[in-house]
Design a protein around this motif. Sequence first.
Motif, PDB file in Angstrom:
ATOM      1  N   ILE A 292      24.440  26.135  49.366  1.00  0.00           N
ATOM      2  CA  ILE A 292      23.715  26.342  50.862  1.00  0.00           C
ATOM      3  C   ILE A 292      24.582  25.995  52.093  1.00  0.00           C
ATOM      4  CG2 ILE A 292      21.987  25.318  52.269  1.00  0.00           C
ATOM      5  CD1 ILE A 292      20.629  26.819  50.066  1.00  0.00           C
ATOM      6  N   PHE A 293      25.582  25.075  51.893  1.00  0.00           N
ATOM      7  CA  PHE A 293      26.498  24.780  52.793  1.00  0.00           C
ATOM      8  C   PHE A 293      27.299  25.844  53.236  1.00  0.00           C
ATOM      9  CE2 PHE A 293      30.964  23.253  53.347  1.00  0.00           C
ATOM     10  CZ  PHE A 293      30.992  23.188  54.597  1.00  0.00           C
TER      11      PHE A 293
ATOM     12  N   VAL B 244      25.595  28.575  55.025  1.00  0.00           N
ATOM     13  CA  VAL B 244      25.446  28.249  56.456  1.00  0.00           C
ATOM     14  C   VAL B 244      26.689  28.522  57.010  1.00  0.00           C
ATOM     15  CG1 VAL B 244      24.708  26.479  58.002  1.00  0.00           C
ATOM     16  CG2 VAL B 244      23.351  26.683  56.022  1.00  0.00           C
ATOM     17  N   LEU B 245      27.664  28.073  56.577  1.00  0.00           N
ATOM     18  CA  LEU B 245      29.128  27.987  57.206  1.00  0.00           C
ATOM     19  C   LEU B 245      29.292  29.436  57.618  1.00  0.00           C
ATOM     20  CD1 LEU B 245      31.470  26.084  58.150  1.00  0.00           C
ATOM     21  CD2 LEU B 245      32.397  26.546  56.157  1.00  0.00           C
TER      22      LEU B 245
ATOM     23  N   THR C 119      27.650  32.333  57.465  1.00  0.00           N
ATOM     24  CA  THR C 119      26.789  33.111  58.404  1.00  0.00           C
ATOM     25  C   THR C 119      27.136  32.767  59.679  1.00  0.00           C
ATOM     26  OG1 THR C 119      24.977  31.587  57.821  1.00  0.00           O
ATOM     27  CG2 THR C 119      24.887  33.467  56.671  1.00  0.00           C
ATOM     28  N   GLN C 120      27.333  31.254  59.938  1.00  0.00           N
ATOM     29  CA  GLN C 120      27.420  31.078  61.350  1.00  0.00           C
ATOM     30  C   GLN C 120      28.925  31.833  61.806  1.00  0.00           C
ATOM     31  OE1 GLN C 120      25.960  28.938  63.754  1.00  0.00           O
ATOM     32  NE2 GLN C 120      24.232  29.259  62.732  1.00  0.00           N
ATOM     33  N   VAL C 121      29.761  31.446  60.885  1.00  0.00           N
ATOM     34  CA  VAL C 121      31.349  31.961  61.335  1.00  0.00           C
ATOM     35  C   VAL C 121      31.293  33.469  61.626  1.00  0.00           C
ATOM     36  CG1 VAL C 121      33.578  31.943  60.832  1.00  0.00           C
ATOM     37  CG2 VAL C 121      32.589  30.054  60.784  1.00  0.00           C
TER      38      VAL C 121
ATOM     39  N   GLY D 177      28.695  35.579  61.697  1.00  0.00           N
ATOM     40  CA  GLY D 177      27.582  36.018  62.753  1.00  0.00           C
ATOM     41  C   GLY D 177      28.435  35.642  64.144  1.00  0.00           C
ATOM     42  N   TRP D 178      28.963  34.978  64.579  1.00  0.00           N
ATOM     43  CA  TRP D 178      29.782  34.570  65.775  1.00  0.00           C
ATOM     44  C   TRP D 178      30.930  35.720  66.037  1.00  0.00           C
ATOM     45  CZ3 TRP D 178      35.139  33.645  66.370  1.00  0.00           C
ATOM     46  CH2 TRP D 178      35.636  33.211  67.688  1.00  0.00           C
TER      47      TRP D 178
ATOM     48  N   VAL E  95      24.286  40.453  64.560  1.00  0.00           N
ATOM     49  CA  VAL E  95      24.509  39.514  63.832  1.00  0.00           C
ATOM     50  C   VAL E  95      23.949  39.606  62.250  1.00  0.00           C
ATOM     51  CG1 VAL E  95      23.882  37.045  63.526  1.00  0.00           C
ATOM     52  CG2 VAL E  95      24.519  38.089  65.661  1.00  0.00           C
TER      53      VAL E  95
ATOM     54  N   GLU F 264      25.917  38.555  58.655  1.00  0.00           N
ATOM     55  CA  GLU F 264      25.351  37.381  57.925  1.00  0.00           C
ATOM     56  C   GLU F 264      25.363  38.047  56.475  1.00  0.00           C
ATOM     57  OE1 GLU F 264      22.680  34.821  61.019  1.00  0.00           O
ATOM     58  OE2 GLU F 264      21.542  36.554  59.769  1.00  0.00           O
TER      59      GLU F 264
ATOM     60  N   PHE G 179      17.354  28.259  60.507  1.00  0.00           N
ATOM     61  CA  PHE G 179      18.218  27.642  59.203  1.00  0.00           C
ATOM     62  C   PHE G 179      18.126  28.548  58.038  1.00  0.00           C
ATOM     63  CE2 PHE G 179      17.458  24.399  55.719  1.00  0.00           C
ATOM     64  CZ  PHE G 179      18.928  24.239  55.244  1.00  0.00           C
TER      65      PHE G 179
ATOM     66  N   PHE H 212      18.797  34.044  53.792  1.00  0.00           N
ATOM     67  CA  PHE H 212      18.094  35.386  53.159  1.00  0.00           C
ATOM     68  C   PHE H 212      19.138  36.432  53.309  1.00  0.00           C
ATOM     69  CE2 PHE H 212      15.391  39.116  54.533  1.00  0.00           C
ATOM     70  CZ  PHE H 212      15.208  39.796  53.368  1.00  0.00           C
TER      71      PHE H 212
ATOM     72  N   PRO I 219      33.867  28.668  66.742  1.00  0.00           N
ATOM     73  CA  PRO I 219      33.464  29.791  66.371  1.00  0.00           C
ATOM     74  C   PRO I 219      32.305  29.833  65.464  1.00  0.00           C
ATOM     75  CG  PRO I 219      35.288  29.097  65.054  1.00  0.00           C
ATOM     76  CD  PRO I 219      34.987  27.929  66.141  1.00  0.00           C
TER      77      PRO I 219
ATOM     78  N   GLN J 252      27.537  30.626  65.675  1.00  0.00           N
ATOM     79  CA  GLN J 252      26.753  31.329  66.569  1.00  0.00           C
ATOM     80  C   GLN J 252      25.989  30.358  67.523  1.00  0.00           C
ATOM     81  OE1 GLN J 252      23.632  33.715  64.534  1.00  0.00           O
ATOM     82  NE2 GLN J 252      24.774  33.724  62.564  1.00  0.00           N
TER      83      GLN J 252
ATOM     84  N   ILE K 260      23.940  22.046  61.863  1.00  0.00           N
ATOM     85  CA  ILE K 260      23.531  22.221  60.403  1.00  0.00           C
ATOM     86  C   ILE K 260      24.475  22.316  59.551  1.00  0.00           C
ATOM     87  CG2 ILE K 260      22.159  23.756  58.992  1.00  0.00           C
ATOM     88  CD1 ILE K 260      20.305  24.077  61.376  1.00  0.00           C
TER      89      ILE K 260
ATOM     90  N   MET L  44      25.071  19.841  56.548  1.00  0.00           N
ATOM     91  CA  MET L  44      25.092  20.213  54.899  1.00  0.00           C
ATOM     92  C   MET L  44      26.559  19.832  54.446  1.00  0.00           C
ATOM     93  SD  MET L  44      22.066  21.194  54.534  1.00  0.00           S
ATOM     94  CE  MET L  44      22.325  21.819  52.864  1.00  0.00           C
TER      95      MET L  44
END
Lengths: 412, 412
Positions: A34-35, A38-39, A41-43, A45-46, A55, A59, A291, A296, B235, B237, B244, B248
């Motif tokens: 999960i971590f 999250v990490l 998709t954030q990066v 996505g950015w 975005v 992801e 979150f 997904f 970097p 979103q 988050i 995590m």
Amino acid sequence: MNPFFVPLVGQVTEGGMAQAEAVEKALSSHLFEIFILVLATQVVGWIFQKIKQPVVIGELLAGVIVGPALLGWVVEGSLLEFIAELGAIFLLFMVGLETRMHDILKVGKEAFIVAVVGAILPFFGGYYFGLYIGFNQVASLFLGAALVATSVGITARVMQELEVLSRPYSRIILGAAVIDDIEGLIVLAIVSGIATTGAVETAGIVRLVLISFAFVGAAMALVPFVRRIPLERLPFQSPLGVAIAFGMGMATLASFIGLAPIVGAFMAGMVMAELREEYELEPPIHAIESFLAPIFFAYMGVQLDLAALTSREVLIAGVVISLIAIAGKLVSMFGALSQGLRQALVVGVGMVPRGEVGLIVASIGLSAGAVDEKEFAIVIFMVVVTTIIAPLSLRPLIAWADPEVPLTEETA
Amino acid sequence: MNPFFVPLVGQVTEGGMAQAEAVEKALSSHLFEIFILVLATQVVGWIFQKIKQPVVIGELLAGVIVGPALLGWVVEGSLLEFIAELGAIFLLFMVGLETRMHDILKVGKEAFIVAVVGAILPFFGGYYFGLYIGFNQVASLFLGAALVATSVGITARVMQELEVLSRPYSRIILGAAVIDDIEGLIVLAIVSGIATTGAVETAGIVRLVLISFAFVGAAMALVPFVRRIPLERLPFQSPLGVAIAFGMGMATLASFIGLAPIVGAFMAGMVMAELREEYELEPPIHAIESFLAPIFFAYMGVQLDLAALTSREVLIAGVVISLIAIAGKLVSMFGALSQGLRQALVVGVGMVPRGEVGLIVASIGLSAGAVDEKEFAIVIFMVVVTTIIAPLSLRPLIAWADPEVPLTEETA
């Protein structure tokens, strides 16, 4: 066994607690997955924000990168699949929350035509192409069925990013997607019936159709009453609690009667939309969605097996079937011509992604023995292409069709 | 296999897709379980709001009601356990977010004394009582170990409900709970070592102690730097995405080095607390927590096996061991006497719940063969008593010890 207290027993002792350790290990590794999702998709996505691309594709790509196809840090599994499902449920609940029912009803006729045409053409296109390249009849039926239903999650996210969920073309897409899901369900039921019994069981199909329409109709009938309900006087801890319980309940109910849980979540959101301003439901639901929903999309990337797509035979058939999948939905745009050619094109392209709906049809065919590995890979190829191509083209397309949306708009 | 599209194939066809169906069924039933847990915690929690009792006890009771002990609609399983773990992680992340590190350091000496005394007394109390009632030496060691670490989640939630997280007594409890968890980990490592090898492996324990202190120290050292980091230029979103991912990540890191994930989440929250106002991190994290944390409390109720607690022998031993568990932590309150007798009593009672930490120690003992079913039931009894008694008494106690908190305060 409980993961809240994970000692280094493995390093201090020598076995004797293998079972406990195995559970602990699995749970820590899910936490790690999960971590990582999250990490990543954030990066990624950015990066897609910076290069002005959807975005959601970033992801999805993040999932491909950390999944078995490349790094292998995240693998398919029922736990991640469930978290991903919760993400899809909150995504469609949020989309529903931003949708007013009377806006959907205003475009009901258009949505209906788009959904029906966009189901019939790809189904028969897929079926006959399957027969043509040598699939047997049942496999060809599954191929056609996999092309029917739109995966509205991806399109909805792009529309959400561009803040165009309230435009007529978006409403047509959302309305058509709900009808589409019901059609896809019915087609799959028929095809599955033929695959296993060799005949169509009419009673089961009729029941399915009636239940589906009753569910959607009942949810829509709720709307006028909901406006008068004071949420703070219900026996719930908070109005947000009512909303979450209702969303989860409708998703569960949908799955019990055989519909996709996300259809229930969307209908629940649309019912709660009548109350969203009074109770400020959007910010907290959006927080939960922000979150879970990226998990997904990333999980769809995790499921993509790039290696299975390298056979020349699969590639060629995959390209043709993707073209059929795209063309079938594009033609359905004529149902939306009342919105002008450009916005009708947005509707056609918005209906293209098959995503998880195509995957589940193919999986059911595979596990029923009706579809072989190669035929399965062809469907996967189609899913990847339609799922990636739609958001990539939707963004510039919407900017071109809807002058109020500048292409360079920053999205959050 | 993917659950987004769950057809009624079972009704239309006759087998052939048993595997796919089994997966679908499990996933729908998990969706049902989450819905039931959300609904039950909302409704029972609302009743507890109305009768001015801690909502967290209502949520725990909701789990008992819908769990195997009564209705049997929700059962133990690794998926729910993981969702519950995510709930605990977001709860402690949120509690950390409401905690400023320099406030904890101000009460560092008090927290340290409370943690050390509150670990030593229950451990030896449990060990000697175990020997006295005829446990063998290893089982007695496990009994002692199960009494060491406080489960801060329940106390933290009560303090959150009463909005007293920033009071000195709350900070002492939080600080002591972090130290406590490290102590509990070390004791468990030693006891497990003795159980399986018959000897203590000093090198492993020293490494464990060093790693634990390095982790907590490193997180605390981050705080002064964090204040100068512009989250929107990382970097990621969004700033919420940074928060988050960091939460995590720290929970995962904690579990990798052998600490409880919730310790990592709490430390992450405390680091992000320096930025919470600038980036408005609290409302969205609170929204996620308000969805997941009740599932954590309810799942603790689901795990309670009321039937195992009916043997007279277990009941008597359970009552005595519960008294030892409570007395051991109450005595530790002398470390907090600088806050006056009343608030020191709040600290003592706040440290009483053993919750999931006691359960995991007992589970490890059980699966290692060091603890038998009856001894396990005694620990469960102690966990239930300490977990229920603390929040029930904390609420009136805080109202009595802290004149700024009226007993009748409405909580949301």
